[in-house]
Design a protein around this motif. Structure first.
Motif, PDB file in Angstrom:
ATOM      1  N   PHE A  85      32.336 -16.274 -39.582  1.00 27.09           N
ATOM      2  CA  PHE A  85      31.059 -15.563 -39.713  1.00 27.09           C
ATOM      3  C   PHE A  85      30.043 -16.462 -40.380  1.00 27.09           C
ATOM      4  O   PHE A  85      30.304 -17.065 -41.417  1.00 27.09           O
ATOM      5  N   ILE A  86      28.892 -16.528 -39.758  1.00 27.60           N
ATOM      6  CA  ILE A  86      27.735 -17.178 -40.378  1.00 27.60           C
ATOM      7  C   ILE A  86      26.558 -16.245 -40.089  1.00 27.60           C
ATOM      8  O   ILE A  86      26.377 -15.798 -38.953  1.00 27.60           O
ATOM      9  N   ASP A  87      25.806 -15.905 -41.103  1.00 32.27           N
ATOM     10  CA  ASP A  87      24.825 -14.832 -40.958  1.00 32.27           C
ATOM     11  C   ASP A  87      23.784 -15.097 -39.873  1.00 32.27           C
ATOM     12  O   ASP A  87      23.390 -14.187 -39.154  1.00 32.27           O
ATOM     13  N   SER A  88      23.355 -16.312 -39.711  1.00 34.46           N
ATOM     14  CA  SER A  88      22.331 -16.591 -38.702  1.00 34.46           C
ATOM     15  C   SER A  88      22.838 -16.363 -37.278  1.00 34.46           C
ATOM     16  O   SER A  88      22.034 -16.105 -36.380  1.00 34.46           O
ATOM     17  N   ASP A  89      24.141 -16.425 -37.066  1.00 37.22           N
ATOM     18  CA  ASP A  89      24.707 -16.196 -35.736  1.00 37.22           C
ATOM     19  C   ASP A  89      25.244 -14.775 -35.551  1.00 37.22           C
ATOM     20  O   ASP A  89      25.165 -14.223 -34.459  1.00 37.22           O
ATOM     21  N   ASP A  90      25.822 -14.209 -36.603  1.00 34.51           N
ATOM     22  CA  ASP A  90      26.617 -12.995 -36.449  1.00 34.51           C
ATOM     23  C   ASP A  90      26.054 -11.749 -37.119  1.00 34.51           C
ATOM     24  O   ASP A  90      26.558 -10.659 -36.897  1.00 34.51           O
ATOM     25  N   LEU A  91      25.040 -11.876 -37.947  1.00 39.21           N
ATOM     26  CA  LEU A  91      24.517 -10.723 -38.679  1.00 39.21           C
ATOM     27  C   LEU A  91      23.430 -10.033 -37.868  1.00 39.21           C
ATOM     28  O   LEU A  91      22.450 -10.662 -37.481  1.00 39.21           O
ATOM     29  N   PHE A  92      23.615  -8.743 -37.629  1.00 36.53           N
ATOM     30  CA  PHE A  92      22.638  -7.970 -36.874  1.00 36.53           C
ATOM     31  C   PHE A  92      21.799  -7.077 -37.783  1.00 36.53           C
ATOM     32  O   PHE A  92      20.655  -6.787 -37.470  1.00 36.53           O
ATOM     33  N   GLU A  93      22.368  -6.623 -38.892  1.00 34.59           N
ATOM     34  CA  GLU A  93      21.653  -5.803 -39.857  1.00 34.59           C
ATOM     35  C   GLU A  93      21.895  -6.364 -41.253  1.00 34.59           C
ATOM     36  O   GLU A  93      23.036  -6.470 -41.686  1.00 34.59           O
ATOM     37  N   ASP A 131      28.976  -5.387 -46.891  1.00 29.43           N
ATOM     38  CA  ASP A 131      30.102  -4.637 -46.320  1.00 29.43           C
ATOM     39  C   ASP A 131      30.988  -5.541 -45.480  1.00 29.43           C
ATOM     40  O   ASP A 131      32.206  -5.386 -45.461  1.00 29.43           O
ATOM     41  N   ILE A 132      30.392  -6.480 -44.790  1.00 22.81           N
ATOM     42  CA  ILE A 132      31.180  -7.428 -43.994  1.00 22.81           C
ATOM     43  C   ILE A 132      32.041  -8.279 -44.926  1.00 22.81           C
ATOM     44  O   ILE A 132      33.232  -8.476 -44.676  1.00 22.81           O
ATOM     45  N   VAL A 133      31.448  -8.768 -46.020  1.00 18.23           N
ATOM     46  CA  VAL A 133      32.222  -9.557 -46.981  1.00 18.23           C
ATOM     47  C   VAL A 133      33.335  -8.698 -47.573  1.00 18.23           C
ATOM     48  O   VAL A 133      34.471  -9.141 -47.731  1.00 18.23           O
ATOM     49  N   LYS A 134      33.019  -7.460 -47.880  1.00 15.73           N
ATOM     50  CA  LYS A 134      33.968  -6.567 -48.542  1.00 15.73           C
ATOM     51  C   LYS A 134      35.132  -6.182 -47.645  1.00 15.73           C
ATOM     52  O   LYS A 134      36.277  -6.135 -48.089  1.00 15.73           O
ATOM     53  N   LEU A 135      34.870  -5.919 -46.365  1.00 12.47           N
ATOM     54  CA  LEU A 135      35.880  -5.308 -45.500  1.00 12.47           C
ATOM     55  C   LEU A 135      36.393  -6.178 -44.361  1.00 12.47           C
ATOM     56  O   LEU A 135      37.447  -5.882 -43.804  1.00 12.47           O
ATOM     57  N   GLN A 136      35.668  -7.202 -43.981  1.00 13.99           N
ATOM     58  CA  GLN A 136      36.010  -7.872 -42.732  1.00 13.99           C
ATOM     59  C   GLN A 136      36.280  -9.370 -42.862  1.00 13.99           C
ATOM     60  O   GLN A 136      36.312 -10.073 -41.856  1.00 13.99           O
ATOM     61  N   VAL A 137      36.476  -9.879 -44.067  1.00 11.31           N
ATOM     62  CA  VAL A 137      36.620 -11.321 -44.254  1.00 11.31           C
ATOM     63  C   VAL A 137      37.923 -11.638 -44.978  1.00 11.31           C
ATOM     64  O   VAL A 137      38.289 -10.968 -45.938  1.00 11.31           O
ATOM     65  N   SER A 138      38.606 -12.670 -44.496  1.00 10.54           N
ATOM     66  CA  SER A 138      39.821 -13.131 -45.168  1.00 10.54           C
ATOM     67  C   SER A 138      39.543 -14.257 -46.157  1.00 10.54           C
ATOM     68  O   SER A 138      40.179 -14.347 -47.188  1.00 10.54           O
ATOM     69  N   HIS A 139      38.594 -15.121 -45.822  1.00 14.17           N
ATOM     70  CA  HIS A 139      38.380 -16.332 -46.624  1.00 14.17           C
ATOM     71  C   HIS A 139      36.878 -16.573 -46.753  1.00 14.17           C
ATOM     72  O   HIS A 139      36.198 -16.763 -45.759  1.00 14.17           O
ATOM     73  N   LEU A 140      36.385 -16.575 -47.984  1.00 10.92           N
ATOM     74  CA  LEU A 140      34.977 -16.891 -48.241  1.00 10.92           C
ATOM     75  C   LEU A 140      34.871 -18.377 -48.538  1.00 10.92           C
ATOM     76  O   LEU A 140      35.524 -18.881 -49.449  1.00 10.92           O
ATOM     77  N   LEU A 141      34.064 -19.062 -47.774  1.00 14.40           N
ATOM     78  CA  LEU A 141      33.846 -20.481 -47.977  1.00 14.40           C
ATOM     79  C   LEU A 141      32.405 -20.655 -48.449  1.00 14.40           C
ATOM     80  O   LEU A 141      31.476 -20.281 -47.743  1.00 14.40           O
TER      81      LEU A 141
END
Length: 131
Positions: A78-86, A92-102
């Motif tokens: 996930f990179i916000d400029s490509d994948d963030l719509f709202e 919420d994406i960081v909280k629920l949908q991510v395994s590894h924060l880089l």
């Protein structure tokens, strides 16, 4: 006498077969419902990687890193400029949908409120893999 025995054994075979089919059906439905409930309560992360970066300092590098990670790991990034719509759904994406924060750390990354919020959300959720 022999004719009634054949009909009786036919009926009992039919009943046994019907019970077996019903048990298999109920086990399948029960297993499916259990799996669906589990996935609803404990969803798998949608993204293996979330790249936290300051756009002005590292937009191109972050996009390149995304490309490399997805190509080598064959997992989503996930990179916000490509994948963030709202924008409202970012934490919420960081909280629920991510395994590894880089975190792509540059001099201004921690000065950006969105980057600091992404990191704080990951820490608050107990995300163990923060790089």
């Amino acid at each position: 006498g022999a004719l009634s025995m054949d009909v009786s054994s036919y009926n009992s075979s039919f009943v046994v077969a019907a019970v077996v089919v019903l048990c298999v059906f109920l086990a399948t439905v029960g297993g499916t419902l259990t799996w669906m409930t589990w996935m609803f309560l404990f969803p798998r992360p949608s993204y293996e990687w979330f790249i936290c970066h300051h756009k002005a300092d590292a937009a191109a590098q972050a996009r390149f890193l995304k490309h490399v990670l997805e190509k080598r790991s064959r997992k989503t990034c996930f990179i916000d400029s490509d994948d963030l719509f709202e924008l409202d759904s970012l934490f919420d994406i960081v909280k629920l949908q991510v395994s590894h924060l880089l975190v792509y750390l540059t001099r201004d990354t921690l000065r950006r409120p969105w980057c600091a919020g992404e990191i704080a959300t990951a820490v608050a959720m107990g995300l163990r893999r923060i790089t």
